[in-house]
Design a protein around this motif. Structure first.
Motif, PDB file in Angstrom:
ATOM      1  N   GLU A 191       0.107 -17.087  28.301  1.00  0.00           N
ATOM      2  CA  GLU A 191       0.940 -17.243  29.502  1.00  0.00           C
ATOM      3  C   GLU A 191       1.449 -15.914  30.025  1.00  0.00           C
ATOM      4  O   GLU A 191       1.956 -15.826  31.150  1.00  0.00           O
ATOM      5  N   GLY A 192       1.318 -14.839  29.230  1.00  0.00           N
ATOM      6  CA  GLY A 192       1.767 -13.527  29.665  1.00  0.00           C
ATOM      7  C   GLY A 192       3.262 -13.355  29.598  1.00  0.00           C
ATOM      8  O   GLY A 192       3.832 -12.496  30.287  1.00  0.00           O
ATOM      9  N   PHE A 193       3.931 -14.140  28.741  1.00  0.00           N
ATOM     10  CA  PHE A 193       5.381 -14.073  28.669  1.00  0.00           C
ATOM     11  C   PHE A 193       5.891 -13.218  27.506  1.00  0.00           C
ATOM     12  O   PHE A 193       7.029 -12.766  27.527  1.00  0.00           O
ATOM     13  N   VAL A 194       5.087 -13.015  26.480  1.00  0.00           N
ATOM     14  CA  VAL A 194       5.580 -12.338  25.296  1.00  0.00           C
ATOM     15  C   VAL A 194       4.424 -11.596  24.609  1.00  0.00           C
ATOM     16  O   VAL A 194       3.265 -12.025  24.669  1.00  0.00           O
ATOM     17  N   LEU A 195       4.769 -10.443  23.970  1.00  0.00           N
ATOM     18  CA  LEU A 195       3.825  -9.668  23.173  1.00  0.00           C
ATOM     19  C   LEU A 195       4.043  -9.997  21.702  1.00  0.00           C
ATOM     20  O   LEU A 195       5.131  -9.769  21.168  1.00  0.00           O
ATOM     21  N   GLU A 205      11.577  -7.839  14.987  1.00  0.00           N
ATOM     22  CA  GLU A 205      11.077  -9.128  15.442  1.00  0.00           C
ATOM     23  C   GLU A 205       9.589  -9.067  15.713  1.00  0.00           C
ATOM     24  O   GLU A 205       9.039  -8.012  15.985  1.00  0.00           O
ATOM     25  N   LYS A 206       8.946 -10.185  15.605  1.00  0.00           N
ATOM     26  CA  LYS A 206       7.510 -10.289  15.790  1.00  0.00           C
ATOM     27  C   LYS A 206       7.116 -10.393  17.250  1.00  0.00           C
ATOM     28  O   LYS A 206       5.937 -10.335  17.566  1.00  0.00           O
ATOM     29  N   GLN A 207       8.064 -10.538  18.139  1.00  0.00           N
ATOM     30  CA  GLN A 207       7.759 -10.708  19.556  1.00  0.00           C
ATOM     31  C   GLN A 207       8.580  -9.732  20.401  1.00  0.00           C
ATOM     32  O   GLN A 207       9.738  -9.468  20.101  1.00  0.00           O
ATOM     33  N   ILE A 208       7.910  -9.215  21.448  1.00  0.00           N
ATOM     34  CA  ILE A 208       8.578  -8.323  22.403  1.00  0.00           C
ATOM     35  C   ILE A 208       8.235  -8.803  23.797  1.00  0.00           C
ATOM     36  O   ILE A 208       7.064  -9.048  24.122  1.00  0.00           O
ATOM     37  N   HIS A 209       9.235  -8.889  24.632  1.00  0.00           N
ATOM     38  CA  HIS A 209       9.020  -9.344  26.005  1.00  0.00           C
ATOM     39  C   HIS A 209       8.638  -8.164  26.896  1.00  0.00           C
ATOM     40  O   HIS A 209       9.054  -7.014  26.638  1.00  0.00           O
ATOM     41  N   PRO A 210       7.831  -8.367  27.926  1.00  0.00           N
ATOM     42  CA  PRO A 210       7.473  -7.292  28.861  1.00  0.00           C
ATOM     43  C   PRO A 210       8.711  -6.610  29.420  1.00  0.00           C
ATOM     44  O   PRO A 210       9.663  -7.279  29.850  1.00  0.00           O
ATOM     45  N   TYR A 229       3.676  -1.922  28.687  1.00  0.00           N
ATOM     46  CA  TYR A 229       2.983  -3.110  29.210  1.00  0.00           C
ATOM     47  C   TYR A 229       3.195  -3.237  30.723  1.00  0.00           C
ATOM     48  O   TYR A 229       2.256  -3.499  31.475  1.00  0.00           O
ATOM     49  N   ILE A 230       4.424  -3.018  31.161  1.00  0.00           N
ATOM     50  CA  ILE A 230       4.738  -3.159  32.585  1.00  0.00           C
ATOM     51  C   ILE A 230       4.079  -2.046  33.393  1.00  0.00           C
ATOM     52  O   ILE A 230       3.455  -2.301  34.444  1.00  0.00           O
ATOM     53  N   GLY A 236      -2.941  -6.136  25.480  1.00  0.00           N
ATOM     54  CA  GLY A 236      -2.129  -5.848  24.312  1.00  0.00           C
ATOM     55  C   GLY A 236      -1.707  -4.392  24.284  1.00  0.00           C
ATOM     56  O   GLY A 236      -1.990  -3.617  25.203  1.00  0.00           O
ATOM     57  N   ILE A 237      -1.028  -4.008  23.211  1.00  0.00           N
ATOM     58  CA  ILE A 237      -0.493  -2.645  23.063  1.00  0.00           C
ATOM     59  C   ILE A 237      -0.853  -2.120  21.666  1.00  0.00           C
ATOM     60  O   ILE A 237      -0.708  -2.827  20.667  1.00  0.00           O
TER      61      ILE A 237
END
Length: 453
Positions: free
Chosen positions: A282-286, A301-306, A315-316, A358-359
């Motif tokens: 969905e492109g909401f979270v890395l 944390e395992k997730q990073i937001h744009p 990413y942005i 991805g990054i």
């Protein structure tokens, strides 16, 4: 044939420079002896001392012979003749014209002394054997005048000698010879200085050219080394891309693939640790998919937001972030010796069709070179393309699995409905049988009632 070519008789290109100079001076001295010494004495002897005319004639012939010998390469014989013949003939001439027991004429003595310097003109100090031998013989000739005077005594009309003409001519010739030799030496010295200056200038030019050549050679070596380094860097990048491509071909799962890629990349870059984040569908979270020798202190944390932190910023903006000054406590490199802040941090978005998939984040104690950054950027594009295909394939697999499960569920529902229909049909058939039986029983009861009535 030019006069300058005659003066160069006997000179060869492979001879030392001093020898060329001495042969040249020998030819000039021979010409002076022939035309400025012997020839005037021939003329004087013809008029006053005819019995001695053979001596200057011999001097004339031998002087020219010396040049001819030079022409045929007999340079040492030629110079010996030039050194010894003049003083020998002058001493003999003086002995002839002076009565026994009398001293030599002043003019002839001056001429003999002038000839004494000829060995030093035609021989170099490096030819000391010839030089000192000829000079010694010439001195002995002069010192042996009395012996020669007694040995060569002849009857001669010396009345003309009393007039002093011969003395004056001898003095004049000795002076002319001495001046001529001095002029030759001066000219030759000047020529030698010019040649030396020319050689010095040539040496300077050669030194300058050698310096320029050396400088050019160093520049060429630098260019060659630069080309070699560039080729080495290109080969390094090509090999890395090929190995990652091989990893991408043989993946088992997306998670294992990301782990293998990060392990290879950190080791290939000679870095210390790294991580890979992939964007969700969905492109909401890395989501953090893979780490290698990694111990994050700020973003556990395992997730990073744009837009969140450096990862989200990369990413942005879709731009590479290369930091040489790491924010405090952003990331630590852990080893057996403890923890330390890296000196270089590289964050590279993996872009395919202008879409960030991805990054990649790599930390190292060493600074990353430009070719390494370029390599990771290209590698990110290659990984992004493959990840896109992998995600599509996995998505298709999930859809196929869902379709298969739905199909199985539908088959189960159809079977259940079929069974229900069969049960319903059986129920209906049973009801029909019961209804028929009931009707038959009703008919029987009706007939019984009619019979009873």
């Amino acid at each position: 044939m030019k006069f300058k070519d005659v003066l160069k008789w006997g000179i060869k290109p492979d001879q030392p420079r001093f020898l060329k100079r001495k042969i040249y001076q020998s030819n000039i001295t021979a010409l002076i002896l022939a035309f400025f010494v012997s020839l005037p004495f021939i003329l004087i002897s013809q008029n006053t001392l005819k019995p001695t005319i053979g001596i200057p004639i011999a001097g004339f012939i031998l002087s020219l012979l010396a040049m001819v010998l030079n022409r045929f390469g007999l340079i040492y014989v030629s110079r010996i003749i030039v050194s010894l013949v003049p003083v020998s003939l002058a001493t003999s001439e003086a002995a002839f014209i002076v009565e026994a027991g009398n001293p030599p004429m002043v003019g002839m003595s001056m001429l003999s002394l002038a000839f004494l310097f000829i060995p030093f003109i035609v021989f170099d100090i490096r030819e000391k054997g010839y030089l000192f031998t000829c000079a010694g013989i010439a001195i002995l000739m002069i010192l042996g005048f009395d012996f020669i005077n007694e040995w060569l005594e002849i009857d001669l009309d010396r009345s003309e000698l009393k007039k002093g003409n011969l003395t004056r001519v001898a003095i004049f010739i000795s002076v002319v010879f001495a001046v001529g030799i001095i002029m030759v030496l001066l000219l030759e010295n000047k020529r030698s200085e010019e040649i030396s200056s020319h050689y010095i200038q040539e040496s300077k030019d050669i030194a300058r050219k050698m310096e320029e050549s050396e400088k050019q050679a160093k520049e060429n070596l630098k260019e060659v080394e630069l080309v070699r380094q560039n080729e080495k860097k290109q080969q390094w990048a090509v090999q890395g891309l090929a190995e990652v491509t091989e990893l991408l071909r043989g993946y088992d799962s997306l998670k294992s693939l990301c782990d293998n890629i990060m392990a290879f990349l950190v080791e290939y870059m000679e870095a210390n640790q790294g991580s890979m984040y992939l964007i969700d569908n969905e492109g909401f979270v890395l989501n953090l998919y893979a780490t290698y020798a990694y111990n994050r202190k700020k973003f556990e944390e395992k997730q990073i937001h744009p837009g969140q932190g450096l990862i989200g910023q990369a990413y942005i903006e879709k731009e590479v972030i290369h930091l040489k000054e790491i924010p405090q406590n952003y990331v630590k490199i852990t080893s057996g010796l403890g923890e330390a802040t890296p000196n270089s941090l590289l964050i590279v978005p993996m872009i395919f069709n202008e879409q960030v998939e991805g990054i990649l984040e790599i930390a190292s104690f060493k600074e990353f070179d430009e070719h390494q950054i370029s390599f990771v950027k290209k590698l990110g594009e290659s990984i992004a393309s493959s990840l896109k295909d992998i995600k599509i394939n996995e998505s298709n697999k999930e859809l196929l699995e869902q379709a298969r499960q739905q199909e199985e569920e539908m088959r189960a529902q159809e079977e259940e409905m079929r069974q229900n229909m069969e049960e319903l049909a059986a129920t209906q058939e049973e009801m029909l049988r019961k209804e028929k039986r009931y009707l038959e029983e009703i008919d029987n009861l009706k007939r019984q009632i009619q019979v009873e009535n």
